[in-house]
Write a protein that holds these residues in place. Sequence first.
Motif, short mmCIF file in Angstrom:
data_model
loop_
_atom_site.label_atom_id
_atom_site.label_comp_id
_atom_site.label_asym_id
_atom_site.label_seq_id
_atom_site.Cartn_x
_atom_site.Cartn_y
_atom_site.Cartn_z
N GLY A 1 -5.20 -13.66 8.07
CA GLY A 1 -3.95 -14.26 7.62
C GLY A 1 -2.88 -13.26 7.25
O GLY A 1 -1.78 -13.64 6.82
N LEU A 2 -3.17 -11.98 7.40
CA LEU A 2 -2.23 -10.94 6.99
C LEU A 2 -0.99 -10.94 7.88
O LEU A 2 -1.10 -10.88 9.11
N LYS A 3 0.17 -11.00 7.25
CA LYS A 3 1.42 -11.08 7.99
C LYS A 3 2.30 -9.84 7.81
O LYS A 3 3.08 -9.50 8.71
N LEU A 4 2.18 -9.19 6.66
CA LEU A 4 3.06 -8.05 6.37
C LEU A 4 2.28 -6.98 5.62
O LEU A 4 1.58 -7.27 4.65
N VAL A 5 2.44 -5.73 6.07
CA VAL A 5 2.03 -4.57 5.29
C VAL A 5 3.31 -3.92 4.79
O VAL A 5 4.11 -3.41 5.58
N ALA A 6 3.52 -3.98 3.49
CA ALA A 6 4.71 -3.39 2.87
C ALA A 6 4.32 -2.04 2.30
O ALA A 6 3.57 -1.96 1.33
N VAL A 7 4.79 -0.98 2.93
CA VAL A 7 4.40 0.37 2.54
C VAL A 7 5.31 0.84 1.42
O VAL A 7 6.54 0.82 1.54
N ALA A 8 4.70 1.26 0.32
CA ALA A 8 5.47 1.77 -0.84
C ALA A 8 5.73 3.26 -0.67
O ALA A 8 5.52 4.07 -1.58
N ALA A 9 6.19 3.62 0.51
CA ALA A 9 6.46 5.02 0.87
C ALA A 9 7.17 5.00 2.22
O ALA A 9 7.38 3.93 2.81
N THR A 10 7.51 6.19 2.70
CA THR A 10 8.11 6.29 4.04
C THR A 10 7.05 6.51 5.10
O THR A 10 7.06 5.88 6.15
N VAL B 1 0.85 -1.19 0.00
CA VAL B 1 0.00 0.00 0.00
C VAL B 1 0.88 1.24 0.00
O VAL B 1 1.95 1.26 0.61
N ASN B 2 0.42 2.25 -0.70
CA ASN B 2 1.09 3.55 -0.66
C ASN B 2 0.27 4.52 0.17
O ASN B 2 0.63 4.87 1.27
N LYS B 3 -0.89 4.92 -0.35
CA LYS B 3 -1.68 5.94 0.33
C LYS B 3 -3.07 5.47 0.77
O LYS B 3 -3.78 6.21 1.45
N VAL B 4 -3.50 4.30 0.38
CA VAL B 4 -4.81 3.80 0.81
C VAL B 4 -4.81 3.60 2.33
O VAL B 4 -3.83 3.10 2.90
N LYS B 5 -5.90 3.98 2.98
CA LYS B 5 -5.99 3.85 4.43
C LYS B 5 -6.30 2.40 4.82
O LYS B 5 -7.21 1.78 4.28
N LEU B 6 -5.53 1.89 5.77
CA LEU B 6 -5.77 0.57 6.34
C LEU B 6 -6.26 0.78 7.77
O LEU B 6 -5.47 1.06 8.67
N ASN C 1 -1.28 6.61 7.19
CA ASN C 1 -2.51 6.04 6.63
C ASN C 1 -2.80 4.64 7.16
O ASN C 1 -3.78 4.01 6.75
N ILE C 2 -1.97 4.16 8.06
CA ILE C 2 -2.11 2.79 8.56
C ILE C 2 -2.36 2.81 10.07
O ILE C 2 -1.68 3.54 10.80
N ASP C 3 -3.31 2.03 10.53
CA ASP C 3 -3.56 1.90 11.96
C ASP C 3 -2.48 0.99 12.54
O ASP C 3 -2.62 -0.26 12.54
N LEU C 4 -1.41 1.60 13.03
CA LEU C 4 -0.27 0.82 13.51
C LEU C 4 -0.61 0.06 14.80
O LEU C 4 -0.08 -1.03 15.04
N GLU C 5 -1.47 0.64 15.62
CA GLU C 5 -1.87 -0.06 16.85
C GLU C 5 -2.59 -1.35 16.54
O GLU C 5 -2.35 -2.39 17.16
N ALA C 6 -3.47 -1.31 15.51
CA ALA C 6 -4.17 -2.53 15.12
C ALA C 6 -3.20 -3.56 14.55
O ALA C 6 -3.33 -4.76 14.81
N CYS C 7 -2.21 -3.10 13.79
CA CYS C 7 -1.19 -4.02 13.27
C CYS C 7 -0.43 -4.68 14.41
O CYS C 7 -0.17 -5.89 14.39
#
Length: 320
Positions: A64-73, A49-54, A77-83
């Motif tokens: 089953g999600l194991k990795l969110v690979a961000v195509a940016a720095t 994901v680049n800019k889409v909100k997760l 846009n990502i709920d890190l606490e949920a991750c």
Amino acid sequence: MKIVFLDRDTLSTETRLRPLTFAHEWVEYPCTRVDDVAARIKDADIVIVNKVKLSAQSLAGAPGLKLVAVAATGTDNIDLEACQQQGITVSNVQNYAVHTVPEHTFALIFALRRSICAYRDAVKAGRWQEAAQFCFFDHPIRDLAGSTLGIIGDGLLGQSVAAMGRALGMRVLFSAHKGRVGQGRLYTPFEELLQLSDILTLHCPLNASTRHMIGAAEFAYMRRKPLLINTGRGGLVDEAAVGPALQAGQISGAAFDVVSAEPPPVDHPFMALLNRPDFILTPHVAWASAEAVQALADQLIDNIEAFVSGQPVHQVMFKI
């Protein structure tokens, strides 16, 4: 292993994503609306994901999600606490824009400091012929040498901007964001930086402590009527306050490559400023030189390969 890229069109079509070396199913979408995120990631092992909100809700539907690979720095846009709660690793792309963002920053500085756009438009309008001499002086032109460059954010990008400024004979000052104290003698206090800078440029992340760190009150501090440059993140500046600050002469110009809503709606305050000679808006392209985007894509694939091999890199640290 299923890999889902939610917004492939945020990278140019010329950018090459090299093939992964492990067995996988690759699914990519040009873009993804917020309402479609949950359905598209529900059975993914890896999401790019680049800019889409997760959001937490969409992540909860992807057990089953194991990795969110961000195509940016940036990862705002990502709920890190949920991750963190779901044990999902988040990796981002780092230090790929060390040339492109500082170069774009100085392109904006030069354009405003020397009134490049204003003179171009004047020539198009026939002003040179009207002047009937070899030049005309309708707009201000100022040298950068000897001026003071105030930088908020001392990471790699801020340091690269500082090196360019020093090479041009500028005095460089660093400050942390508003409210930070005890940074040591190499830092200028935030309010003092606002008072001393001829050019103020932002290179810090967007978070709760930096959102709207520059607004009407801060513009009132700016004694030297500086240029304000934001190639960092939309939301660092109270965007509704920029027009009044220009109108009041509190700043001599402003240039933004980032906006809190991208693309900005037609009623966004910046859209009413586009005909001003002292305002420039570019469409979040400071990062997007061909060289930088390819470096980003290469590192993105490296991050995925490293994670699958059991040696993850560029992990985003969760706050405990």
